[in-house]
Write a protein that holds these residues in place. Structure first.
Motif, PDB file in Angstrom:
ATOM      1  N   THR A  45       0.829  -1.223   0.000  1.00 54.14           N
ATOM      2  CA  THR A  45       0.000   0.000   0.000  1.00 54.14           C
ATOM      3  C   THR A  45       0.859   1.267   0.000  1.00 54.14           C
ATOM      4  O   THR A  45       0.379   2.334  -0.380  1.00 54.14           O
ATOM      5  CB  THR A  45      -0.960   0.040   1.203  1.00 54.14           C
ATOM      6  N   THR A  51       1.012   2.793  -3.487  1.00 50.28           N
ATOM      7  CA  THR A  51      -0.250   3.117  -4.172  1.00 50.28           C
ATOM      8  C   THR A  51      -0.154   4.430  -4.939  1.00 50.28           C
ATOM      9  O   THR A  51      -0.723   4.567  -6.027  1.00 50.28           O
ATOM     10  CB  THR A  51      -1.391   3.208  -3.144  1.00 50.28           C
ATOM     11  N   TRP A  52       0.572   5.379  -4.389  1.00 48.99           N
ATOM     12  CA  TRP A  52       0.647   6.711  -5.001  1.00 48.99           C
ATOM     13  C   TRP A  52       1.255   6.668  -6.396  1.00 48.99           C
ATOM     14  O   TRP A  52       0.991   7.535  -7.219  1.00 48.99           O
ATOM     15  CB  TRP A  52       1.434   7.666  -4.117  1.00 48.99           C
ATOM     16  N   PRO A  69      -2.461   8.838  -7.763  1.00 51.22           N
ATOM     17  CA  PRO A  69      -2.490   9.734  -6.592  1.00 51.22           C
ATOM     18  C   PRO A  69      -3.916   9.976  -6.081  1.00 51.22           C
ATOM     19  O   PRO A  69      -4.148  10.057  -4.876  1.00 51.22           O
ATOM     20  CB  PRO A  69      -1.877  11.025  -7.126  1.00 51.22           C
ATOM     21  N   THR A 120      -5.208   7.104  -4.065  1.00 51.18           N
ATOM     22  CA  THR A 120      -4.573   7.065  -2.749  1.00 51.18           C
ATOM     23  C   THR A 120      -5.419   7.823  -1.732  1.00 51.18           C
ATOM     24  O   THR A 120      -5.662   7.332  -0.624  1.00 51.18           O
ATOM     25  CB  THR A 120      -3.162   7.683  -2.827  1.00 51.18           C
ATOM     26  N   ILE A 121      -5.896   8.997  -2.110  1.00 54.43           N
ATOM     27  CA  ILE A 121      -6.742   9.806  -1.228  1.00 54.43           C
ATOM     28  C   ILE A 121      -8.083   9.103  -0.987  1.00 54.43           C
ATOM     29  O   ILE A 121      -8.589   9.044   0.139  1.00 54.43           O
ATOM     30  CB  ILE A 121      -6.982  11.209  -1.837  1.00 54.43           C
ATOM     31  N   MET A 130      -7.717   6.287   1.465  1.00 56.15           N
ATOM     32  CA  MET A 130      -7.634   6.746   2.850  1.00 56.15           C
ATOM     33  C   MET A 130      -9.028   7.043   3.411  1.00 56.15           C
ATOM     34  O   MET A 130      -9.376   6.613   4.508  1.00 56.15           O
ATOM     35  CB  MET A 130      -6.763   7.988   2.955  1.00 56.15           C
ATOM     36  N   ALA A 170      -4.257   3.446   6.541  1.00 57.51           N
ATOM     37  CA  ALA A 170      -4.385   4.785   5.950  1.00 57.51           C
ATOM     38  C   ALA A 170      -3.055   5.533   6.043  1.00 57.51           C
ATOM     39  O   ALA A 170      -2.650   6.233   5.101  1.00 57.51           O
ATOM     40  CB  ALA A 170      -5.482   5.562   6.662  1.00 57.51           C
ATOM     41  N   THR A 185      -0.619   4.147   3.534  1.00 54.78           N
ATOM     42  CA  THR A 185      -1.046   4.434   2.157  1.00 54.78           C
ATOM     43  C   THR A 185      -0.766   5.872   1.765  1.00 54.78           C
ATOM     44  O   THR A 185      -0.223   6.144   0.690  1.00 54.78           O
ATOM     45  CB  THR A 185      -2.563   4.169   2.005  1.00 54.78           C
ATOM     46  N   THR A 186      -1.136   6.819   2.628  1.00 57.62           N
ATOM     47  CA  THR A 186      -1.136   8.227   2.208  1.00 57.62           C
ATOM     48  C   THR A 186      -0.126   9.106   2.915  1.00 57.62           C
ATOM     49  O   THR A 186       0.287  10.116   2.359  1.00 57.62           O
ATOM     50  CB  THR A 186      -2.526   8.847   2.455  1.00 57.62           C
TER      51      THR A 186
END
Length: 345
Positions: A230, A233-234, A238, A241-242, A245, A297, A300-301
């Motif tokens: 994860t 993921t970006w 992108p 990704t948000i 989250m 989360a 991931t972000t």
């Protein structure tokens, strides 16, 4: 697997669930459950890998045991009352057997051990079917027989599942196992409110299906099988990704997202019924679940990859799957809370 065989298996899977949901006779309900279970087994073992074979075997044994318990419960009831009608389940042994069997079918604690193992041995899309579509038939049986099921057992299993679902997910690094424990926790909330108000249970089920489907589609799109995956993921998208989250926060039940609605209504209903202790336990267990959602989360972000990657422009590539379903479900997973008054009418 050839497309023809796949279509036959998937249509059998759907037919089995629909037969169970629309039946009034115990034998028909049992036949639907058996069709459903036998159809999913080839899908789980498609990968031809020892882990997937093990997952298919575990799933088959668990579901076969649960189905036989349901049939046994119906037979005891027919023996005592002379009717095979699903809604006329009046004998005590039948209640207890059926409650235990449906809990095993759904994966409620303490009969939840098969669910994380089966999901870990399956692909992400197969796992999605197991934790969404496969829950519909047992939940419809709970809805049909709720007036006769053991309220004490359902409430106990609901509390236990919400705690186990939160606690079990803390130690996991595989996203499929995390989603399995998330499923156990959500089903615990549904089981706890089922004997009090079935309308909230159905609303919770619908929201759970939307959230889980959106989450699994996101994981499939980004090929994220572990927490470490994860963090990359970006590079794929992108924007996703948000969205991922906010989806995780919605699964955790944070306002003002959709996932807050069922938790809020269930806690309100439990307190209204003077079950404040149960409400406190479930609220505390939601914090455990929230911890591992927040951890996902965060990875991931809020963190970048530990090393520089050469695929920084991977997001320029065309996505390898259709995105309209994902985008619509993600929107519903995040923005449904203002529709609460409409749902509660």
């Amino acid at each position: 697997m050839s497309p023809t065989i796949y279509i036959v298996i998937m249509s059998s899977l759907a037919t089995g669930t629909i037969i169970t949901m629309t039946s009034h006779h115990w034998l028909m309900a049992w036949i639907g459950l058996e069709m459903n279970a036998l159809s999913i087994i080839p899908i789980i073992s498609t990968m031809h890998h020892p882990r997937s074979t093990e997952a298919a075997t575990k799933y088959f044994l668990t579901q076969a045991a649960a189905s036989s318990m349901i049939l046994f419960s119906g037979m005891i009831n027919a023996w005592q009352t002379g009717t095979w009608d699903i809604t006329q389940l009046t004998t005590m042994p039948s209640h207890v057997l059926l409650t235990a069997a449906l809990a095993m079918k759904l994966g409620l604690a303490p009969m939840h051990f098969w669910l994380p193992e089966v999901l870990q041995g399956s692909t992400l899309m197969t796992s999605l079917i197991v934790v969404t579509w496969q829950k519909l038939a047992p939940m419809s049986l709970i809805f049909l027989t709720i007036n006769n099921l053991s309220t004490t057992i359902l409430m106990t299993m609901g509390l236990l599942s919400s705690v186990v679902g939160g606690w079990g997910g803390l130690n996991q690094t595989q996203t499929r196992k995390i989603m399995a424990y998330s499923s156990i926790a959500h089903l615990g909330w549904m089981a706890a409110v089922s004997s009090i108000m079935t309308s909230i249970m159905i609303m919770n089920l619908v929201i759970y299906l939307i959230l889980t489907t959106a989450m699994f589609l996101t994981l499939t799109q980004t090929k994220s099988k572990t927490i470490q995956d994860t963090t990359m993921t970006w590079t794929t998208s992108p924007t996703m990704t948000i969205i991922m989250m906010t989806l995780l926060l919605s699964l955790g039940g944070l306002p003002p997202l959709t996932g807050f609605l069922p938790k809020w209504l269930i806690l309100k209903e439990l307190i209204t019924q003077n079950l404040a202790a149960a409400a406190v336990i479930m609220a505390m267990s939601a914090l455990l679940s929230l911890f591992f959602y927040l951890r996902l989360a965060y990875s991931t972000t809020l963190t970048l990859a530990p090393s520089t990657t050469q695929t920084k422009l991977k997001w320029r590539l065309k996505p390898n799957m259709s995105t309209p379903l994902l985008s619509s479900l993600s929107t519903a997973s995040i923005l449904l809370l203002p529709l609460a008054p409409l749902m509660l009418q």
